[in-house]
Design an enzyme around this catalytic site. Structure first.
Site, PDB file in Angstrom:
ATOM      1  N   LYS A   1       0.842  -1.197   0.000  1.00 41.80           N
ATOM      2  CA  LYS A   1       0.000   0.000   0.000  1.00 41.80           C
ATOM      3  C   LYS A   1       0.880   1.251   0.000  1.00 41.80           C
ATOM      4  O   LYS A   1       1.594   1.514   0.952  1.00 41.80           O
ATOM      5  CB  LYS A   1      -0.890   0.051   1.235  1.00 41.80           C
ATOM      6  CG  LYS A   1      -1.939   1.165   1.123  1.00 41.80           C
ATOM      7  CD  LYS A   1      -2.598   1.475   2.445  1.00 41.80           C
ATOM      8  CE  LYS A   1      -1.810   2.429   3.286  1.00 41.80           C
ATOM      9  NZ  LYS A   1      -1.588   3.775   2.693  1.00 41.80           N
TER      10      LYS A   1
ATOM     11  N   GLU B   1       4.333   6.684  15.829  1.00 40.56           N
ATOM     12  CA  GLU B   1       3.001   6.490  16.398  1.00 40.56           C
ATOM     13  C   GLU B   1       2.299   5.270  15.775  1.00 40.56           C
ATOM     14  O   GLU B   1       1.809   4.389  16.486  1.00 40.56           O
ATOM     15  CB  GLU B   1       2.212   7.778  16.124  1.00 40.56           C
ATOM     16  CG  GLU B   1       0.827   7.830  16.652  1.00 40.56           C
ATOM     17  CD  GLU B   1       0.029   8.948  15.960  1.00 40.56           C
ATOM     18  OE1 GLU B   1       0.632   9.744  15.198  1.00 40.56           O
ATOM     19  OE2 GLU B   1      -1.187   8.999  16.172  1.00 40.56           O
TER      20      GLU B   1
ATOM     21  N   GLY C   1       3.712   2.951  13.973  1.00 39.26           N
ATOM     22  CA  GLY C   1       4.567   1.781  14.193  1.00 39.26           C
ATOM     23  C   GLY C   1       4.248   1.099  15.515  1.00 39.26           C
ATOM     24  O   GLY C   1       4.146  -0.137  15.583  1.00 39.26           O
TER      25      GLY C   1
ATOM     26  N   GLU D   1      10.365   0.680  10.321  1.00 46.55           N
ATOM     27  CA  GLU D   1      11.330   1.738   9.980  1.00 46.55           C
ATOM     28  C   GLU D   1      10.640   3.045  10.313  1.00 46.55           C
ATOM     29  O   GLU D   1       9.764   3.478   9.587  1.00 46.55           O
ATOM     30  CB  GLU D   1      11.590   1.641   8.475  1.00 46.55           C
ATOM     31  CG  GLU D   1      12.859   2.230   8.025  1.00 46.55           C
ATOM     32  CD  GLU D   1      14.004   1.312   8.328  1.00 46.55           C
ATOM     33  OE1 GLU D   1      14.782   1.675   9.228  1.00 46.55           O
ATOM     34  OE2 GLU D   1      14.113   0.241   7.711  1.00 46.55           O
TER      35      GLU D   1
ATOM     36  N   CYS E   1      13.467  10.519   7.163  1.00 39.74           N
ATOM     37  CA  CYS E   1      13.505   9.958   8.515  1.00 39.74           C
ATOM     38  C   CYS E   1      14.890  10.094   9.142  1.00 39.74           C
ATOM     39  O   CYS E   1      15.021  10.253  10.342  1.00 39.74           O
ATOM     40  CB  CYS E   1      13.048   8.514   8.512  1.00 39.74           C
ATOM     41  SG  CYS E   1      13.837   7.522   7.249  1.00 39.74           S
TER      42      CYS E   1
ATOM     43  N   GLU F   1      10.312  14.908  15.982  1.00 34.97           N
ATOM     44  CA  GLU F   1      10.578  14.885  14.542  1.00 34.97           C
ATOM     45  C   GLU F   1       9.679  15.932  13.873  1.00 34.97           C
ATOM     46  O   GLU F   1       8.465  15.880  13.989  1.00 34.97           O
ATOM     47  CB  GLU F   1      10.260  13.502  13.979  1.00 34.97           C
ATOM     48  CG  GLU F   1      10.593  13.364  12.523  1.00 34.97           C
ATOM     49  CD  GLU F   1      10.396  11.948  12.000  1.00 34.97           C
ATOM     50  OE1 GLU F   1       9.322  11.366  12.215  1.00 34.97           O
ATOM     51  OE2 GLU F   1      11.332  11.423  11.367  1.00 34.97           O
TER      52      GLU F   1
HETATM   53  P1  NAI Z   1       1.817   7.606   8.932  1.00 34.98           P
HETATM   54  O1  NAI Z   1       2.683   6.733   9.745  1.00 34.98           O
HETATM   55  O2  NAI Z   1       0.396   7.815   9.382  1.00 34.98           O
HETATM   56  O3  NAI Z   1       1.751   7.040   7.431  1.00 34.98           O
HETATM   57  C1  NAI Z   1       2.675   6.144   6.861  1.00 34.98           C
HETATM   58  C2  NAI Z   1       1.928   5.028   6.149  1.00 34.98           C
HETATM   59  O4  NAI Z   1       1.193   4.272   7.103  1.00 34.98           O
HETATM   60  C3  NAI Z   1       0.907   5.507   5.112  1.00 34.98           C
HETATM   61  O5  NAI Z   1       0.891   4.616   4.041  1.00 34.98           O
HETATM   62  C4  NAI Z   1      -0.392   5.440   5.893  1.00 34.98           C
HETATM   63  O6  NAI Z   1      -1.528   5.293   5.059  1.00 34.98           O
HETATM   64  C5  NAI Z   1      -0.183   4.192   6.727  1.00 34.98           C
HETATM   65  N1  NAI Z   1      -0.982   4.102   7.951  1.00 34.98           N
HETATM   66  C6  NAI Z   1      -1.502   5.121   8.704  1.00 34.98           C
HETATM   67  N2  NAI Z   1      -2.163   4.631   9.759  1.00 34.98           N
HETATM   68  C7  NAI Z   1      -2.066   3.274   9.697  1.00 34.98           C
HETATM   69  C8  NAI Z   1      -2.537   2.202  10.509  1.00 34.98           C
HETATM   70  N3  NAI Z   1      -3.255   2.433  11.606  1.00 34.98           N
HETATM   71  N4  NAI Z   1      -2.233   0.944  10.150  1.00 34.98           N
HETATM   72  C9  NAI Z   1      -1.508   0.694   9.059  1.00 34.98           C
HETATM   73  N5  NAI Z   1      -1.047   1.660   8.242  1.00 34.98           N
HETATM   74  C10 NAI Z   1      -1.317   2.936   8.551  1.00 34.98           C
HETATM   75  O7  NAI Z   1       2.545   9.006   8.773  1.00 34.98           O
HETATM   76  P2  NAI Z   1       1.874  10.408   8.388  1.00 34.98           P
HETATM   77  O8  NAI Z   1       0.609  10.586   9.152  1.00 34.98           O
HETATM   78  O9  NAI Z   1       1.818  10.488   6.925  1.00 34.98           O
HETATM   79  O10 NAI Z   1       2.970  11.417   8.924  1.00 34.98           O
HETATM   80  C11 NAI Z   1       2.993  11.803  10.295  1.00 34.98           C
HETATM   81  C12 NAI Z   1       4.405  11.964  10.766  1.00 34.98           C
HETATM   82  O11 NAI Z   1       5.071  10.722  10.721  1.00 34.98           O
HETATM   83  C13 NAI Z   1       5.268  12.867   9.910  1.00 34.98           C
HETATM   84  O12 NAI Z   1       5.098  14.199  10.265  1.00 34.98           O
HETATM   85  C14 NAI Z   1       6.645  12.363  10.217  1.00 34.98           C
HETATM   86  O13 NAI Z   1       7.126  12.927  11.403  1.00 34.98           O
HETATM   87  C15 NAI Z   1       6.427  10.885  10.434  1.00 34.98           C
HETATM   88  N6  NAI Z   1       6.764  10.096   9.234  1.00 34.98           N
HETATM   89  C16 NAI Z   1       7.954   9.440   9.218  1.00 34.98           C
HETATM   90  C17 NAI Z   1       8.330   8.731   8.107  1.00 34.98           C
HETATM   91  C18 NAI Z   1       9.621   8.034   8.051  1.00 34.98           C
HETATM   92  O14 NAI Z   1      10.106   7.714   6.987  1.00 34.98           O
HETATM   93  N7  NAI Z   1      10.217   7.737   9.172  1.00 34.98           N
HETATM   94  C19 NAI Z   1       7.491   8.680   6.901  1.00 34.98           C
HETATM   95  C20 NAI Z   1       6.244   9.362   7.037  1.00 34.98           C
HETATM   96  C21 NAI Z   1       5.927  10.048   8.168  1.00 34.98           C
END
Ligand code: NAI
Ligand code: MG
Length: 491
Positions: free
Chosen positions: A195, A250, A252, A269, A303, A400
């Site tokens: 996804k 969160e 994760g 990750e 990240c 972050e």
């Molecule tokens: P997110 O963790 O919500 O989204 C990442 C992926 O997880 C997306 O594909 C999303 O649809 C999916 N997702 C969301 N909730 C889920 C759930 N309950 N179960 C399974 N999959 C789920 O991150 P978001 O909301 O886009 O960004 C929020 C913050 O997270 C950012 O401001 C940043 O600080 C951090 N982040 C860190 C990343 C990294 O590479 N370490 C990448 C993206 C965000």
């Protein structure tokens, strides 16, 4: 010689860095008006949809499927069937052929993918062209090479594929994260339900056309689009054997709780708050380039971004001075312009988060610097920002931000640098700038970070494992280590 002698000192940085526009053409990209889910080698009409936009213009690009639990179930069944139906028992050398084909096709179509990546995600074309695409292809090439050598990679451990892998990826490196997930999974003989993030689905959907060209057997890779609810349906599906997640700490944590006791394998990750540490014996101009690359690359949506700069006190003033001057030369604007250094913020939501943390930084007493900069009227933008006078306890030093915002702190001794750098719940990466090799090694041994870069930053290679300590997650992607999460061993 005389010529050289007469040359004046280096010219001061010009005040005006205006370049003529150099836009990359969008013509190469052919968008469909509407996309479904890619399941079992076919496009399946989506019952629920949403719109994906360009964050640089807020222009609508296409209608995208919002995957339901039923869509996820069909995708998992297709993946299971493909797994049992021959993919998992195919000789590694045969699986490798598909991976090599995918790698070559990505190279052949790299301009198309780069333009689409910048259009949908807002990152500068020069980064998608020179970083995302070459690295995505390199990942497929690299893991193609392992597919028939698993027995040598893990001698006497009889490696076997795990089964169906559910893979959930973020929006900061959409195609590259897809490559990090899919390449090792397929090399090891697994099938996949992936996804993409809700704001950046388009390159993953274009990738399905590469799979068609590569004649990958139906159901080996399935792409279901949608937001967190679709992701949760993948996590919860009983037919999935392994979850690979890249995203927020969160989510994760949420996933880890959901999977407890399920027997599913998991790699996470997650976020970071990396220390980029500059000693007084380092080459300052090079360090400034590394600092800029560390935090303003990809608008800071990284990240492993070097978001906390630690400067040795004795060079604090000249370094911050150089850094501010360098910031004035960064060009912020149209992601499709080849001269752009900093593109659009990925989404309205992310822009809100950056603004909130920057406001908190000012509130808590840090000093803000932003170079003069004209931002486009439409779209989501944030001026490259430096905070000085930052205390370790401030939110901008702890949380972050995931945006183009740097927090500058100081230290006196190497011991103090290590202590401050490790004073974070995260542990993904770090940077060390010094001319002494012995100091680099001393620091690298003590920094609690998965990757430590020395006199460089944000350097990636498919053969080098990447991953975190503490709240940055667990498991490694890349290198030999990146195979392990996709294998079980019959020892
Ligand atoms: P997110 O963790 O919500 O989204 C990442 C992926 O997880 C997306 O594909 C999303 O649809 C999916 N997702 C969301 N909730 C889920 C759930 N309950 N179960 C399974 N999959 C789920 O991150 P978001 O909301 O886009 O960004 C929020 C913050 O997270 C950012 O401001 C940043 O600080 C951090 N982040 C860190 C990343 C990294 O590479 N370490 C990448 C993206 C965000
Ligand atoms: Mg979220």
């Amino acid at each position: 010689m005389a010529e050289l002698d007469r040359k004046p000192d280096r010219a001061p940085v010009p005040k005006d860095w205006t370049y003529a526009p150099a836009p990359e053409s969008r013509e190469i990209v052919r968008l469909q008006d509407r996309y479904g889910h890619f399941i079992g080698g076919r496009w399946i009409e989506a019952s629920q949809t949403y719109e994906t936009i360009s964050p640089a213009s807020e222009e609508r690009l296409a209608t995208i499927g919002e995957g339901t639990p039923e869509d996820v179930d069909r995708a998992v069944s297709a993946a299971r069937e493909a797994f049992a139906d021959g993919w998992s028992s195919l000789p590694g050398s045969e699986r490798a052929k598909y991976l090599f084909r995918i790698a070559r096709l990505l190279q052949e179509r790299s301009r198309e993918f780069a333009v689409l990546e910048s259009l949908n995600g807002g990152k500068p074309i020069k980064e998608s062209r020179d970083v995302d695409l070459p690295l995505a292809a390199a990942h497929f090439f690299y893991y193609a090479g392992w597919a028939d050598k698993l027995e040598y990679a893990f001698p006497n451990r009889r490696p076997k594929p795990v089964g169906v892998a559910g893979q959930i990826i973020p929006w900061n490196f959409p195609l590259l994260m897809l490559a990090w997930k899919i390449a090792p999974a397929l090399a090891c003989g697994n099938t996949v339900v992936l996804k993409p993030a809700e704001t950046t689905p388009l390159t993953a959907l274009l990738f399905c056309d590469v799979l068609r060209q590569a004649e990958l057997p139906a159901g080996v890779v399935n792409i279901v689009t949608g937001d967190g609810r679709t992701g949760a349906a993948i996590v919860d599906h009983a037919g999935v054997d392994k979850i690979a997640f890249t995203g927020s700490t969160e989510v994760g944590k949420l996933i880890q709780r959901r999977l407890a006791g399920s027997g599913k394998k998991l790699t996470l990750e997650l976020g970071g708050k990396a220390a980029n540490i500059v000693f007084d014996d380092s080459a300052l101009d090079q360090a400034v380039e590394g600092i800029v690359n560390g935090i303003y690359f990809n608008q800071g949506h990284v990240c492993c971004a070097g978001s906390r700069l630690f400067v040795q006190e004795s060079i604090y003033e000249p370094l911050v001075e150089k850094l501010k001057r360098r910031l004035e030369t960064l060009r912020v604007g149209d992601p499709l312009d080849k001269n752009t250094d900093v593109g659009a913020i990925n989404s309205a939501m992310q822009l809100e988060k950056i603004k909130e943390l920057v406001a908190a930084g000012k509130e808590e007493g840090a000093e803000i610097y932003q170079p003069p900069c004209r931002l486009p009227e439409k779209g989501y933008w944030f001026v490259p920002t430096v905070f000085t006078n930052v205390a370790q306890s401030y939110r901008i030093a702890q949380e972050e931000i995931f945006g183009p915002v740097l927090s500058v702190l100081t230290f006196r001794t190497p011991e103090e640098a290590v202590e401050k750098a490790n004073n974070t719940p995260f542990g993904l990466s770090a940077g060390v700038w010094t001319e002494k090799g012995s100091r680099i090694l001393w620091m690298a041994q003590r920094l609690r970070a998965g990757v430590v870069w020395a006199n460089t930053y944000n350097r990636f290679d498919p053969s080098s494992p990447f991953g975190g300590y503490k709240e940055s997650g667990f498991g490694r992607e890349g290198g030999l280590h990146g195979l392990e999460p996709y294998l079980r061993f019959e020892e």
